[in-house]
Design an enzyme around this catalytic site. Structure first.
Site, PDB file in Angstrom:
ATOM      1  CG  ASP A   1      -1.503   1.927   6.921  1.00 11.18           C
ATOM      2  OD1 ASP A   1      -1.469   3.018   7.491  1.00 11.18           O
ATOM      3  OD2 ASP A   1      -1.902   1.790   5.746  1.00 11.18           O
TER       4      ASP A   1
ATOM      5  CG  ASP B   1      -4.351  -1.664   3.167  1.00 14.83           C
ATOM      6  OD1 ASP B   1      -4.686  -1.556   1.976  1.00 14.83           O
ATOM      7  OD2 ASP B   1      -3.691  -0.805   3.771  1.00 14.83           O
TER       8      ASP B   1
ATOM      9  CG  ASP C   1      -1.742   1.186   1.411  1.00 16.00           C
ATOM     10  OD1 ASP C   1      -2.346   1.591   0.409  1.00 16.00           O
ATOM     11  OD2 ASP C   1      -1.804   1.734   2.521  1.00 16.00           O
TER      12      ASP C   1
END
Length: 630
Positions: free
Chosen positions: A524, A528, A332
């Site tokens: 995080d 996700d 990410d």
């Protein structure tokens, strides 16, 4: 190997538990000396009594476990092997050798207990910093209380040098905190009013008060300790294989020993039963799989300990194995490769008072935990208090929708406005920075631009991943594609995709796995969590990450440093290397001494080294992992 259900007291085992072993060793050495000097009175029943006491002091527990397991239907195990081998030695009059085999087996067991206890102590010492008392503020007075009795919403005082006992929110003036126990990061972290401090941190500057936000058992530190305790229960493939192997291998060894004792009767002239029984006993002692059964789990435990020292938590030994197979890392952007600390850059308002626009936007964003939302609220201070919004809902990957003065308000990205058919200036799509657009009652009202910053160790994280054999690095983000491509170019990432919804990230990872790639995903946020679960190995940034991401992850990075991904891979590879060193050492030495034993060259003394000696060497090799620098 430890007996079933044996407890390890993390090194606090009483010293008197070693007394029987010490007495047994003294009696054995005394018996050997008396034998050597040919003392006349030391013979017959007296000799048997001395060696018998020495044997029972260390062997009684092993025989007990052998009999208990036989009663449960588990006949062929190392307790059974050691029992019949040593009792057989007594049968043929080799008392000293019988005692020595059992004694050194038990000494090896003590080594294992000490090694495991040391590993657990080293892990807990890093993170279990919870004080037993806390200063509770009541009616303006500070009273001493047990942290387990303090409720959510109560105020506690933390003096300079004190450890924080409970998670909470800073009240009044802030301070700086040593966070090494939680993150492994030695650099102090400054915390101001309204920011979170976690149990285990140490107050460095001035007396502060915090409002408790989590019960004692729900604190971040308690969750970490729970993860550490659970981690050793998750077995790696190698570990599972050795356990299954030992169950098949042991009965085969027993029947081979029986054959070695009896079959020569039909083929050998001058067959002497006791000679061939002795060879079979040597064969049994050498064949005991203790070195494998002990050292392999200990190797993985050492890997988990080494990871903890470096600010990472593996939720099981199996993930130490899996991470060595990873060839593709997907990450990410926000909060993973970038700091997730946004700063407002520009505000544009259309047909509305700017102060009202700012207050209304901040009022909606105050209902969200997204880093961009937090940045807006922090930048504009308490302005949002002036406006009342209701019926606020978060639309994943788009933004927020709510009611203000009976008007519908939309705050989010351009996709949110498109979803509700709100027209906006096309020039907005050309802005590179993150942008929050606002629409009121179906009409475009303005925007706010926000910029993020790449984490300090971002470039080195990518370089280290390539160094450790990661062939493909991918970045997936819900942020604007222009920003995502800019960050990817800066970090030299292979592929990058922006403007993704949570389900789009899942699709991308599924595509990579369909190509036969072993994928690790690092994220995080709450959005996700599905991708972390889908990946072969899921990483969560633990210090700033959401509970959902941390719960679903296989590895939690407490420091929020992307460079730790490469460190985790290195620890996994080193752990696997040490485990295979132990397997090769055990099998190599045993095979050699087995051959000597079958031909009558090796005695029970060599058998002791091949079993207990190799086990001790394997244990020392396993605990070496925690001393390594990564």
């Amino acid at each position: 190997m430890l007996p079933p259900n044996a407890k390890i007291d993390d090194g606090k085992e009483k010293k008197d538990s070693y007394i029987p072993t010490i007495i047994s060793l003294i009696l054995l050495l005394a018996g050997i000396a008396l034998d050597y000097f040919g003392t006349e009175w030391f013979s017959g029943y007296i000799r048997l009594l001395i060696f018998g006491i020495s044997y029972l002091l260390v062997g009684a527990r092993v025989i007990k476990y052998a009999l208990t397991n036989i009663a449960k239907g588990d006949v062929f195990n190392e307790f059974f092997l050691m029992s019949i081998a040593t009792l057989g030695a007594f049968y043929i009059g080799e008392y000293a050798e019988g005692v020595a085999v059992m004694l050194f087996y038990v000494i090896g067991e003590h080594f294992q207990e000490a090694a495991v206890a040391r590993s657990r102590r080293s892990i807990k010492a890093l993170i279990d910093n919870r004080p037993e008392e806390v200063g509770l503020v009541k009616d303006g007075q500070v009273v001493t209380a047990n942290p387990q009795t303090v409720g959510i919403g109560e105020i506690i005082q933390i003096k300079v040098g004190e450890k924080v006992a409970l998670d909470g929110e800073i009240q009044g003036n802030g301070s700086s905190f040593n966070t090494a126990a939680l993150t492994g990061e030695s650099k102090p972290a400054s915390k101001t009013k309204g920011e979170m401090v976690l149990a285990g941190m140490i107050n460095l500057e001035k007396v502060v008060e915090i409002k408790v936000t989590s019960a004692y058992e729900d604190s971040a530190l308690s969750k970490i300790l729970h993860l550490v305790e659970e981690a050793s229960g998750q077995k790696a493939k190698t570990q599972k294989f050795i356990t299954k192997f030992a169950k098949i291998y042991t009965p085969i060894v027993v029947f081979m020993a029986i054959a070695l004792t009896l079959l020569p009767f039909f083929f050998v002239e001058n067959y002497i039963f006791n000679d061939w029984l002795y060879r079979a006993l040597v064969f049994l002692v050498i064949s005991c799989p203790c070195a494998l059964v002990i050292s392999i789990p200990l190797g993985y435990f050492g890997g988990i300990g080494a990871a903890s020292k470096n600010g990472m938590l593996f939720k099981g030994a199996n993930f130490l194995d899996l991470i060595t197979e990873v060839n593709t890392v997907v990450m990410d952007k926000t909060g993973t490769l970038t700091e997730g600390v946004f700063k407002v850059q520009e505000v544009e308002v259309q047909e509305m008072d700017e102060n009202k626009f700012i207050a209304l936007t901040a009022a909606l964003e105050a209902k969200s935990t997204h880093p961009i939302a937090k940045a807006i609220v922090e930048f504009f201070g308490d302005s949002h208090i002036r406006e009342t919004v209701s019926e606020v809902e978060e639309i994943a990957g788009h933004g927020l929708r709510g009611k203000w003065e009976n008007k519908e308000v939309l705050v989010g990205n351009t996709k949110l406005l498109q979803k509700y058919d709100v027209t906006f200036p096309t020039r907005i799509t050309e802005i590179v920075e993150s942008i929050v657009v606002v629409a009121i009652d179906g009409k475009y009202a303005g925007y706010i631009t926000i910029a993020d910053k790449i984490k300090e160790d971002g470039p080195s994280a990518i370089a280290k991943l390539r160094e450790y054999g990661i062939k493909t690095i991918v970045m997936l983000s819900g942020d604007k594609d222009t920003i995502v491509q800019k960050v990817a170019k800066e970090l030299k990432i292979d592929m990058a995709f922006g403007g993704l919804l949570p389900q789009d990230k899942v699709t991308r990872v599924k595509d990579l796995k369909a190509q036969g790639k072993k994928v690790a995903f690092v994220g995080d946020g709450i959005n996700d969590a599905p991708v972390i679960t889908l990946a072969d190995v899921g990483f969560a940034m633990g210090a700033l990450g959401s509970d959902a991401a941390i719960e679903t992850a296989d590895v939690v990075i407490q420091t929020d440093q992307p460079s730790k991904i490469a460190t985790a891979i290195k620890i996994g590879k080193k752990t696997k290397q040490v485990v295979w060193q132990n397997i090769i050492l055990a099998f190599g030495v045993k095979a050699l001494v087995l051959a000597f034993g079958a031909f009558g060259v090796a005695s029970l003394w060599e058998a002791v080294f091949a079993d207990v000696g190799v086990a001790c060497l394997a244990i020392l090799n396993a605990i070496r992992i925690q001393r390594m620098r990564f």
